[in-house]
Design a protein around this motif. Structure first.
Motif, short mmCIF file in Angstrom:
data_model
loop_
_atom_site.label_atom_id
_atom_site.label_comp_id
_atom_site.label_asym_id
_atom_site.label_seq_id
_atom_site.Cartn_x
_atom_site.Cartn_y
_atom_site.Cartn_z
N ARG A 143 5.00 -4.60 3.24
CA ARG A 143 5.60 -5.87 3.92
C ARG A 143 6.40 -6.83 2.93
O ARG A 143 5.71 -7.31 1.96
CB ARG A 143 4.31 -6.76 4.51
N HIS A 169 9.04 6.32 7.35
CA HIS A 169 8.62 6.58 8.81
C HIS A 169 9.44 5.58 9.79
O HIS A 169 9.83 5.68 10.63
CB HIS A 169 7.40 6.83 9.17
N SER A 170 9.18 4.13 9.46
CA SER A 170 9.67 3.24 10.28
C SER A 170 10.10 1.92 9.48
O SER A 170 9.29 1.61 8.50
CB SER A 170 8.75 2.87 11.50
N LYS A 191 6.67 1.48 6.98
CA LYS A 191 5.64 2.52 7.10
C LYS A 191 6.32 3.66 6.71
O LYS A 191 7.47 4.18 7.14
CB LYS A 191 5.23 2.56 8.57
N ASP A 248 1.14 3.41 2.30
CA ASP A 248 1.64 3.70 3.39
C ASP A 248 2.37 2.48 4.26
O ASP A 248 2.65 2.83 5.46
CB ASP A 248 0.72 4.46 4.16
N LEU A 249 2.33 1.45 3.54
CA LEU A 249 2.58 0.31 4.33
C LEU A 249 3.11 -0.81 3.27
O LEU A 249 2.47 -1.18 2.31
CB LEU A 249 1.83 -0.25 5.25
N THR A 274 10.07 -2.18 10.86
CA THR A 274 9.91 -3.16 11.94
C THR A 274 10.12 -4.59 11.42
O THR A 274 9.65 -5.24 10.35
CB THR A 274 8.48 -2.92 12.50
N THR A 291 5.04 7.36 3.74
CA THR A 291 4.03 7.75 3.07
C THR A 291 4.48 8.10 1.31
O THR A 291 5.64 8.18 1.30
CB THR A 291 3.62 9.38 3.38
N GLU A 313 8.35 -4.90 7.83
CA GLU A 313 7.26 -3.84 7.77
C GLU A 313 7.64 -2.52 7.73
O GLU A 313 8.69 -2.09 8.53
CB GLU A 313 6.28 -3.97 8.83
N GLN A 316 0.91 -1.31 -0.04
CA GLN A 316 -0.12 0.17 0.14
C GLN A 316 0.73 1.14 0.03
O GLN A 316 1.86 1.29 0.46
CB GLN A 316 -0.84 -0.10 1.27
#
Length: 100
Positions: A63, A95-96, A74, A60-61, A98, A76, A72, A58
């Motif tokens: 995986r 942004h991150s 994350k 914004d995400l 994980t 924009t 993962e 997506q």
């Protein structure tokens, strides 16, 4: 359940042996043990080598499947710039990160 535990135990021992041999021979662990290699340039570009595919995408995400689980990401406006069998390049504002 016993077979699964036995298999997991065997795989853990095999992984430890691979790591010991890699350390002894001073070989790069990411290449020998098939570990992921992440290259992050600022917060706008990420290259992931030794991936196992995309499990979710997506804007914004994202995986990614790895040999050690999932990554993962994350952010924009993320776009997949390159998809190769052994590497994925992602651009956008990250942004991150994980490990799952």
């Amino acid at each position: 359940m016993g077979k699964n535990r036995s298999r997991r135990s065997w795989m853990d021992r095999a992984r430890r042996l691979e790591k010991a041999i890699t350390d002894y021979l001073e070989l790069p662990a990411d290449a020998v043990l098939d570990l992921p290699r992440l290259t992050l340039v600022g917060n706008s570009r990420l290259v992931v080598e030794n991936h196992r595919g995309i499990s979710e995408y997506q804007p914004d995400l994202v995986r990614l499947k790895l040999s050690t689980g999932e990554l993962e990401i994350k952010g924009t406006g993320m776009l997949l710039r390159e998809i190769k069998p052994d590497a994925i390049a992602l651009e956008g504002t990250i942004h991150s990160l994980t490990f799952c």
